[in-house]
Scaffold this motif. Structure first.
Motif, PDB file in Angstrom:
ATOM      1  N   LEU A  20       0.827  -1.201   0.000  1.00 20.03           N
ATOM      2  CA  LEU A  20       0.000   0.000   0.000  1.00 20.03           C
ATOM      3  C   LEU A  20       0.864   1.255   0.000  1.00 20.03           C
ATOM      4  O   LEU A  20       0.625   2.193  -0.774  1.00 20.03           O
ATOM      5  CB  LEU A  20      -0.948   0.001   1.199  1.00 20.03           C
ATOM      6  CG  LEU A  20      -1.767   1.272   1.420  1.00 20.03           C
ATOM      7  CD1 LEU A  20      -2.626   1.589   0.196  1.00 20.03           C
ATOM      8  CD2 LEU A  20      -2.604   1.139   2.671  1.00 20.03           C
ATOM      9  N   ALA A  21       1.879   1.290   0.858  1.00 21.49           N
ATOM     10  CA  ALA A  21       2.781   2.444   0.906  1.00 21.49           C
ATOM     11  C   ALA A  21       3.459   2.652  -0.444  1.00 21.49           C
ATOM     12  O   ALA A  21       3.543   3.783  -0.944  1.00 21.49           O
ATOM     13  CB  ALA A  21       3.823   2.258   2.012  1.00 21.49           C
TER      14      ALA A  21
ATOM     15  N   ASP B  32       1.451   8.842  -6.571  1.00 23.16           N
ATOM     16  CA  ASP B  32       1.823  10.252  -6.476  1.00 23.16           C
ATOM     17  C   ASP B  32       2.741  10.641  -7.624  1.00 23.16           C
ATOM     18  O   ASP B  32       2.577  11.700  -8.227  1.00 23.16           O
ATOM     19  CB  ASP B  32       2.498  10.547  -5.139  1.00 23.16           C
ATOM     20  CG  ASP B  32       2.842  12.016  -5.007  1.00 23.16           C
ATOM     21  OD1 ASP B  32       1.922  12.811  -4.739  1.00 23.16           O
ATOM     22  OD2 ASP B  32       4.023  12.354  -5.204  1.00 23.16           O
ATOM     23  N   ALA B  33       3.686   9.774  -7.943  1.00 28.36           N
ATOM     24  CA  ALA B  33       4.599  10.056  -9.058  1.00 28.36           C
ATOM     25  C   ALA B  33       3.833  10.120 -10.375  1.00 28.36           C
ATOM     26  O   ALA B  33       4.142  10.948 -11.244  1.00 28.36           O
ATOM     27  CB  ALA B  33       5.692   9.000  -9.128  1.00 28.36           C
ATOM     28  N   ASP B  34       2.808   9.263 -10.502  1.00 29.80           N
ATOM     29  CA  ASP B  34       2.015   9.245 -11.727  1.00 29.80           C
ATOM     30  C   ASP B  34       1.245  10.547 -11.940  1.00 29.80           C
ATOM     31  O   ASP B  34       1.118  11.015 -13.066  1.00 29.80           O
ATOM     32  CB  ASP B  34       1.027   8.077 -11.730  1.00 29.80           C
ATOM     33  CG  ASP B  34       1.710   6.731 -11.918  1.00 29.80           C
ATOM     34  OD1 ASP B  34       2.898   6.712 -12.315  1.00 29.80           O
ATOM     35  OD2 ASP B  34       1.056   5.702 -11.657  1.00 29.80           O
TER      36      ASP B  34
ATOM     37  N   LEU C 176       1.570  11.401  -1.569  1.00 29.00           N
ATOM     38  CA  LEU C 176       2.910  11.199  -1.024  1.00 29.00           C
ATOM     39  C   LEU C 176       2.899  11.314   0.502  1.00 29.00           C
ATOM     40  O   LEU C 176       3.587  10.549   1.189  1.00 29.00           O
ATOM     41  CB  LEU C 176       3.899  12.192  -1.625  1.00 29.00           C
ATOM     42  CG  LEU C 176       5.375  11.895  -1.364  1.00 29.00           C
ATOM     43  CD1 LEU C 176       5.763  10.519  -1.907  1.00 29.00           C
ATOM     44  CD2 LEU C 176       6.249  12.971  -1.976  1.00 29.00           C
ATOM     45  N   GLU C 177       2.091  12.228   1.018  1.00 26.19           N
ATOM     46  CA  GLU C 177       1.951  12.350   2.476  1.00 26.19           C
ATOM     47  C   GLU C 177       1.406  11.050   3.062  1.00 26.19           C
ATOM     48  O   GLU C 177       1.885  10.582   4.101  1.00 26.19           O
ATOM     49  CB  GLU C 177       1.042  13.516   2.831  1.00 26.19           C
ATOM     50  CG  GLU C 177       1.649  14.876   2.546  1.00 26.19           C
ATOM     51  CD  GLU C 177       0.677  16.021   2.778  1.00 26.19           C
ATOM     52  OE1 GLU C 177      -0.304  15.840   3.535  1.00 26.19           O
ATOM     53  OE2 GLU C 177       0.904  17.091   2.200  1.00 26.19           O
ATOM     54  N   GLU C 178       0.419  10.463   2.394  1.00 28.17           N
ATOM     55  CA  GLU C 178      -0.131   9.187   2.858  1.00 28.17           C
ATOM     56  C   GLU C 178       0.917   8.082   2.758  1.00 28.17           C
ATOM     57  O   GLU C 178       0.993   7.214   3.633  1.00 28.17           O
ATOM     58  CB  GLU C 178      -1.382   8.816   2.057  1.00 28.17           C
ATOM     59  CG  GLU C 178      -2.563   9.728   2.332  1.00 28.17           C
ATOM     60  CD  GLU C 178      -3.029   9.661   3.776  1.00 28.17           C
ATOM     61  OE1 GLU C 178      -3.185   8.545   4.315  1.00 28.17           O
ATOM     62  OE2 GLU C 178      -3.225  10.745   4.372  1.00 28.17           O
ATOM     63  N   HIS C 179       1.710   8.106   1.702  1.00 25.96           N
ATOM     64  CA  HIS C 179       2.808   7.141   1.562  1.00 25.96           C
ATOM     65  C   HIS C 179       3.718   7.199   2.787  1.00 25.96           C
ATOM     66  O   HIS C 179       4.085   6.164   3.350  1.00 25.96           O
ATOM     67  CB  HIS C 179       3.602   7.419   0.285  1.00 25.96           C
ATOM     68  CG  HIS C 179       4.999   6.883   0.324  1.00 25.96           C
ATOM     69  ND1 HIS C 179       5.274   5.541   0.176  1.00 25.96           N
ATOM     70  CD2 HIS C 179       6.185   7.504   0.525  1.00 25.96           C
ATOM     71  CE1 HIS C 179       6.589   5.367   0.274  1.00 25.96           C
ATOM     72  NE2 HIS C 179       7.161   6.544   0.483  1.00 25.96           N
TER      73      HIS C 179
END
Length: 83
Positions: free
Chosen positions: A43-44, A51-53, A61-64
């Motif tokens: 998931l991370a 986000d990169a996409d 990215l914050e959620e990552h």
């Protein structure tokens, strides 16, 4: 106490506590642990790729980062060694 002794002591305490549980509760904890352990890192990673996409370096990215921290904490758990 050396680090390996601390880990062994934590594992022993967890084993004792888990043996006191009824079989259904033990199995629920075991299944839920592995469900989380198996899916948290993917998931991370998926959030980082998403986000990169979209190219925002924003909320995905914050959620990552949040889920990556959760994964790091999960790796500190000794529950996997017990169940």
């Amino acid at each position: 106490m050396a680090k390996t002794q601390e880990i062994a002591a934590r594992q022993d305490a967890l084993r004792i506590a888990m043996k006191k549980l009824d079989a259904d509760t033990y199995q629920t904890i075991r299944e839920d642990f592995y469900r989380i352990a198996d899916n948290l890192k993917p998931l991370a990673d998926a959030l980082e790729i998403a986000d990169a996409d979209v190219g925002t370096e924003g909320p995905l990215l914050e959620e990552h980062y949040i889920f990556n921290q959760m994964y790091d904490l999960l790796r500190k758990s000794e529950l996997g060694a017990v169940v």
